[in-house]
Motif scaffolding. Structure first.
Motif, mmCIF file in Angstrom:
data_model
loop_
_atom_site.group_PDB
_atom_site.id
_atom_site.type_symbol
_atom_site.label_atom_id
_atom_site.label_comp_id
_atom_site.label_asym_id
_atom_site.label_seq_id
_atom_site.Cartn_x
_atom_site.Cartn_y
_atom_site.Cartn_z
ATOM 1 N N LYS A 1 37.707 50.443 21.203
ATOM 2 C CA LYS A 1 37.173 51.069 22.412
ATOM 3 C C LYS A 1 37.997 52.310 22.726
ATOM 4 C CE LYS A 1 33.622 48.716 23.865
ATOM 5 N NZ LYS A 1 32.306 49.389 24.010
ATOM 6 N N ALA A 2 37.301 53.415 22.940
ATOM 7 C CA ALA A 2 37.994 54.664 23.261
ATOM 8 C C ALA A 2 38.612 54.579 24.648
ATOM 9 C CB ALA A 2 37.020 55.829 23.177
ATOM 10 N N ARG A 3 39.443 55.541 24.984
ATOM 11 C CA ARG A 3 40.111 55.587 26.288
ATOM 12 C C ARG A 3 39.087 55.472 27.415
ATOM 13 N NH1 ARG A 3 43.242 61.056 25.970
ATOM 14 N NH2 ARG A 3 43.656 60.206 23.889
ATOM 15 N N PRO A 4 39.360 54.632 28.420
ATOM 16 C CA PRO A 4 38.394 54.376 29.504
ATOM 17 C C PRO A 4 37.946 55.622 30.256
ATOM 18 C CG PRO A 4 40.164 52.763 29.535
ATOM 19 C CD PRO A 4 40.574 53.827 28.558
ATOM 20 N N ASP A 5 38.863 56.575 30.453
ATOM 21 C CA ASP A 5 38.488 57.750 31.237
ATOM 22 C C ASP A 5 37.517 58.671 30.501
ATOM 23 O OD1 ASP A 5 40.182 58.753 29.328
ATOM 24 O OD2 ASP A 5 41.590 59.689 30.712
ATOM 25 N N VAL B 1 50.806 59.677 17.654
ATOM 26 C CA VAL B 1 51.126 59.354 19.048
ATOM 27 C C VAL B 1 50.985 57.844 19.196
ATOM 28 C CG1 VAL B 1 50.536 59.729 21.470
ATOM 29 C CG2 VAL B 1 50.260 61.600 19.828
ATOM 30 N N ASN B 2 52.118 57.149 19.223
ATOM 31 C CA ASN B 2 52.098 55.689 19.247
ATOM 32 C C ASN B 2 51.373 55.129 20.470
ATOM 33 O OD1 ASN B 2 53.506 55.240 16.811
ATOM 34 N ND2 ASN B 2 55.467 55.629 17.829
ATOM 35 N N GLU C 1 40.838 63.216 20.220
ATOM 36 C CA GLU C 1 42.226 62.834 19.955
ATOM 37 C C GLU C 1 42.311 61.376 19.514
ATOM 38 O OE1 GLU C 1 46.614 63.512 21.919
ATOM 39 O OE2 GLU C 1 44.915 63.152 23.268
ATOM 40 N N ASP C 2 41.561 60.498 20.168
ATOM 41 C CA ASP C 2 41.555 59.082 19.775
ATOM 42 C C ASP C 2 41.111 58.922 18.321
ATOM 43 O OD1 ASP C 2 42.444 58.296 22.221
ATOM 44 O OD2 ASP C 2 40.650 57.189 22.801
ATOM 45 N N ASN D 1 48.620 52.324 19.910
ATOM 46 C CA ASN D 1 48.846 51.001 20.519
ATOM 47 C C ASN D 1 47.715 50.632 21.480
ATOM 48 O OD1 ASN D 1 51.249 50.787 19.123
ATOM 49 N ND2 ASN D 1 52.523 51.517 20.821
ATOM 50 N N ARG D 2 47.261 51.614 22.239
ATOM 51 C CA ARG D 2 46.154 51.338 23.174
ATOM 52 C C ARG D 2 44.890 50.978 22.415
ATOM 53 N NH1 ARG D 2 42.607 54.942 24.195
ATOM 54 N NH2 ARG D 2 44.008 56.739 23.986
#
Length: 219
Positions: free
Chosen positions: A6-10, A129-130, A68-69, A134-135
């Motif tokens: 899942k990509a970043r929530p924002d 970018v860890n 970026e993700d 990690n996220r």
């Protein structure tokens, strides 16, 4: 197995996915959807990462956060790329991917080389970018997916939707046609009832003709 993230929530509700091995990558190439965008480290081997866009979105509308993700995920899953800095990641619509019989498993090319410049985008990943990796790993889910069946189901749903839209379009066109006919009939009726074109009883009397005479003339 297909690995989902899942990509970043924002950035919104977006799914990023990749094949667990080169054979799975073959399935992803074969059964992708028009909404998919493909990511890969340029000039070195890496996993094939896909971002599934929403209907109506294009490769040029992808936010920086989503890019970026995806780019970080590609770099992290490249044997050579994860050891390098300033890695170039290329991305292009799934529809631009080309697979020919002579290509090795997991290898892919692009349709119409003359259009590659406009269809293939490049971005540079300076370093890992860890925090991002990690996220993403916290959302990681692996499952055995029937990609062929999923694509067929998606195509069937889209076909049914297009059929429904066409039916609705025809219904609206028929209603508009009936409405136009109705108003044309009303305008025609009003034209017949214009006072200047009507003959009153007084006009008949002034002409010295009786109703009987008028009827006789009409007959």
């Amino acid at each position: 197995m297909v690995v989902y993230f899942k990509a970043r929530p924002d950035a919104g509700d977006y799914t990023i996915y990749m094949g667990a091995d080169k054979n799975e990558n073959e399935e992803l190439i074969k059964y992708g959807l028009p909404e998919d965008v493909w990511f890969h480290v340029d000039k070195v081997s890496s996993t094939h990462v896909y971002l599934r866009l929403k209907k109506g979105e294009t490769i040029d509308t992808i936010s920086e956060g989503l890019l970026e993700d995806c780019a970080q995920l590609v770099k992290a899953h490249s044997i050579q790329g994860k050891k390098m800095n300033n890695v170039e990641v290329i991305y292009t619509p799934w529809s631009n991917l080309k697979k020919s019989p002579s290509m090795h498993v997991g290898q892919v090319g692009f349709h119409n080389p003359r259009m590659v410049i406009t269809q293939v985008h490049v971005l540079t990943v300076e370093k890992r970018v860890n925090e991002i990796i990690n996220r993403l790993n916290k959302t990681r889910v692996e499952r055995r997916a029937d990609l062929k069946a999923e694509k067929e189901a998606t195509n069937a749903a889209e076909k049914a939707e297009r059929k429904m839209q066409l039916k609705e379009k025809k219904r609206k066109e028929e209603m508009e046609r009936l409405e136009k006919e109705k108003w044309a009939e009303i305008r025609s009726y009003k034209g017949l009832m214009v006072a200047e074109k009507m003959t009153s009883n007084r006009q008949i009397a002034s002409a010295g003709k009786s109703m009987q005479e008028m009827e006789d003339e009409f007959v």
